[in-house]
Design a protein around this motif. Structure first.
Motif, PDB file in Angstrom:
ATOM      1  N   ARG A  66      39.034  44.125  37.536  1.00  0.00           N
ATOM      2  CA  ARG A  66      39.349  45.503  37.145  1.00  0.00           C
ATOM      3  C   ARG A  66      38.357  46.456  37.773  1.00  0.00           C
ATOM      4  O   ARG A  66      37.173  46.152  37.884  1.00  0.00           O
ATOM      5  N   GLU A  67      38.895  47.600  38.101  1.00  0.00           N
ATOM      6  CA  GLU A  67      38.075  48.645  38.712  1.00  0.00           C
ATOM      7  C   GLU A  67      38.411  49.955  37.999  1.00  0.00           C
ATOM      8  O   GLU A  67      39.578  50.289  37.856  1.00  0.00           O
ATOM      9  N   ARG A  68      37.399  50.698  37.572  1.00  0.00           N
ATOM     10  CA  ARG A  68      37.642  51.975  36.895  1.00  0.00           C
ATOM     11  C   ARG A  68      37.431  53.117  37.877  1.00  0.00           C
ATOM     12  O   ARG A  68      36.412  53.192  38.542  1.00  0.00           O
ATOM     13  N   ASP A  69      38.416  53.997  37.941  1.00  0.00           N
ATOM     14  CA  ASP A  69      38.306  55.200  38.770  1.00  0.00           C
ATOM     15  C   ASP A  69      37.367  56.160  38.042  1.00  0.00           C
ATOM     16  O   ASP A  69      37.639  56.545  36.903  1.00  0.00           O
ATOM     17  N   THR A  70      36.270  56.524  38.692  1.00  0.00           N
ATOM     18  CA  THR A  70      35.248  57.342  38.029  1.00  0.00           C
ATOM     19  C   THR A  70      35.745  58.737  37.688  1.00  0.00           C
ATOM     20  O   THR A  70      35.338  59.304  36.678  1.00  0.00           O
ATOM     21  N   SER A  71      36.636  59.294  38.474  1.00  0.00           N
ATOM     22  CA  SER A  71      37.103  60.657  38.189  1.00  0.00           C
ATOM     23  C   SER A  71      38.182  60.690  37.117  1.00  0.00           C
ATOM     24  O   SER A  71      38.156  61.542  36.230  1.00  0.00           O
ATOM     25  N   SER A  72      39.135  59.747  37.146  1.00  0.00           N
ATOM     26  CA  SER A  72      40.242  59.792  36.179  1.00  0.00           C
ATOM     27  C   SER A  72      40.009  58.886  34.972  1.00  0.00           C
ATOM     28  O   SER A  72      40.618  59.073  33.929  1.00  0.00           O
ATOM     29  N   GLY A  73      39.171  57.869  35.144  1.00  0.00           N
ATOM     30  CA  GLY A  73      38.948  56.908  34.071  1.00  0.00           C
ATOM     31  C   GLY A  73      39.998  55.817  34.018  1.00  0.00           C
ATOM     32  O   GLY A  73      39.939  54.918  33.176  1.00  0.00           O
ATOM     33  N   TRP A  74      40.984  55.859  34.900  1.00  0.00           N
ATOM     34  CA  TRP A  74      42.051  54.850  34.944  1.00  0.00           C
ATOM     35  C   TRP A  74      41.511  53.517  35.427  1.00  0.00           C
ATOM     36  O   TRP A  74      40.643  53.454  36.292  1.00  0.00           O
ATOM     37  N   LEU A  75      42.070  52.470  34.852  1.00  0.00           N
ATOM     38  CA  LEU A  75      41.722  51.125  35.305  1.00  0.00           C
ATOM     39  C   LEU A  75      42.739  50.668  36.346  1.00  0.00           C
ATOM     40  O   LEU A  75      43.941  50.872  36.180  1.00  0.00           O
ATOM     41  N   THR A  76      42.234  50.058  37.400  1.00  0.00           N
ATOM     42  CA  THR A  76      43.097  49.454  38.411  1.00  0.00           C
ATOM     43  C   THR A  76      42.806  47.965  38.406  1.00  0.00           C
ATOM     44  O   THR A  76      41.644  47.556  38.432  1.00  0.00           O
ATOM     45  N   TYR A  77      43.877  47.176  38.358  1.00  0.00           N
ATOM     46  CA  TYR A  77      43.731  45.727  38.386  1.00  0.00           C
ATOM     47  C   TYR A  77      44.020  45.243  39.805  1.00  0.00           C
ATOM     48  O   TYR A  77      45.063  45.556  40.375  1.00  0.00           O
ATOM     49  N   LEU A  78      43.079  44.484  40.342  1.00  0.00           N
ATOM     50  CA  LEU A  78      43.222  43.935  41.679  1.00  0.00           C
ATOM     51  C   LEU A  78      43.394  42.428  41.563  1.00  0.00           C
ATOM     52  O   LEU A  78      42.618  41.757  40.875  1.00  0.00           O
ATOM     53  N   TRP A  79      44.393  41.916  42.261  1.00  0.00           N
ATOM     54  CA  TRP A  79      44.773  40.519  42.151  1.00  0.00           C
ATOM     55  C   TRP A  79      44.589  39.806  43.472  1.00  0.00           C
ATOM     56  O   TRP A  79      44.849  40.361  44.529  1.00  0.00           O
ATOM     57  N   ARG A  80      44.174  38.562  43.374  1.00  0.00           N
ATOM     58  CA  ARG A  80      44.045  37.707  44.562  1.00  0.00           C
ATOM     59  C   ARG A  80      44.536  36.315  44.192  1.00  0.00           C
ATOM     60  O   ARG A  80      44.118  35.741  43.187  1.00  0.00           O
ATOM     61  N   LEU A  81      45.431  35.787  45.018  1.00  0.00           N
ATOM     62  CA  LEU A  81      45.961  34.451  44.809  1.00  0.00           C
ATOM     63  C   LEU A  81      44.863  33.422  45.061  1.00  0.00           C
ATOM     64  O   LEU A  81      44.138  33.511  46.047  1.00  0.00           O
ATOM     65  N   ASP A  82      44.709  32.481  44.137  1.00  0.00           N
ATOM     66  CA  ASP A  82      43.717  31.417  44.296  1.00  0.00           C
ATOM     67  C   ASP A  82      44.319  30.113  43.779  1.00  0.00           C
ATOM     68  O   ASP A  82      44.207  29.788  42.598  1.00  0.00           O
ATOM     69  N   LEU A  83      44.970  29.386  44.675  1.00  0.00           N
ATOM     70  CA  LEU A  83      45.633  28.146  44.287  1.00  0.00           C
ATOM     71  C   LEU A  83      44.738  26.924  44.454  1.00  0.00           C
ATOM     72  O   LEU A  83      45.211  25.793  44.402  1.00  0.00           O
ATOM     73  N   SER A  84      43.435  27.157  44.623  1.00  0.00           N
ATOM     74  CA  SER A  84      42.516  26.036  44.851  1.00  0.00           C
ATOM     75  C   SER A  84      42.473  25.060  43.676  1.00  0.00           C
ATOM     76  O   SER A  84      42.174  23.887  43.858  1.00  0.00           O
ATOM     77  N   GLY A  85      42.801  25.513  42.488  1.00  0.00           N
ATOM     78  CA  GLY A  85      42.767  24.637  41.314  1.00  0.00           C
ATOM     79  C   GLY A  85      44.087  23.957  41.009  1.00  0.00           C
ATOM     80  O   GLY A  85      44.205  23.262  39.990  1.00  0.00           O
TER      81      GLY A  85
END
Length: 165
Positions: A66-85
């Motif tokens: 998760r990343e919070r936009d400092t100006s708006s306060g909105w949370l952005t979720y960033l996803w990355r595929l990790d099939l190593s498990g």
């Protein structure tokens, strides 16, 4: 890198997330991306992308930050595929399936069954006696079932699964 063409891996992923989820996985962009970007790049509907990401996250096959936009306060979720498990997941599933099949085999070998010739139901001997060996659904006489084929199929499947390990 995980081979998405491996029929076992494909089957497992398809079972988890369905055809559209598998399509999303196959076409997911590299690196960290938002769910909106994934939907745009893969052509999969946003609600299906989100459902798929939730399921993959539950099975620890994606990484979310998760990343919070400092100006708006909105949370952005960033996803990355990790099939190593996924190999570990498949091994756990294999062991669980072996355990369930061993229990089923023990049950089949340790009981006598009666069935309705019309295919209505299958009962344990003790249940059949409660119904005086008459089908409670259609009234036909229950007949003893030879479950040797069922036992043979379970043993065969168990042997195949045990050889894979």
């Amino acid at each position: 890198m995980v081979d998405l063409n491996d029929p076992v891996i494909r089957g497992y992923l398809k079972q988890l997330v369905g055809d559209e989820g598998l399509k999303m996985i196959e076409n997911m962009p590299e690196g960290e991306v938002t769910d909106e970007k994934i939907a745009e790049e893969t052509g999969v509907l946003l609600n299906i992308v989100r459902r798929t990401l939730f399921i993959l996250n539950e099975y620890k096959l994606v990484v979310c930050r998760r990343e919070r936009d400092t100006s708006s306060g909105w949370l952005t979720y960033l996803w990355r595929l990790d099939l190593s498990g996924i190999e570990n997941r498949l091994e756990k599933e294999r062991k669980k399936l072996i355990q369930n099949l061993e229990q089923r085999l023990e049950f089949e070998e340790g009981n006598v069954f009666f069935e309705c010739p019309e295919g209505c139901l299958r009962l344990l001997f003790s249940e059949a006696t409660n119904y005086h060996f008459l089908c409670p659904l259609c009234g036909e006489d229950l007949v003893a079932q030879d479950n040797s084929k069922t036992i043979e199929n379970i043993r065969s499947r168990l042997n195949k699964l045990k050889k894979c390990g």
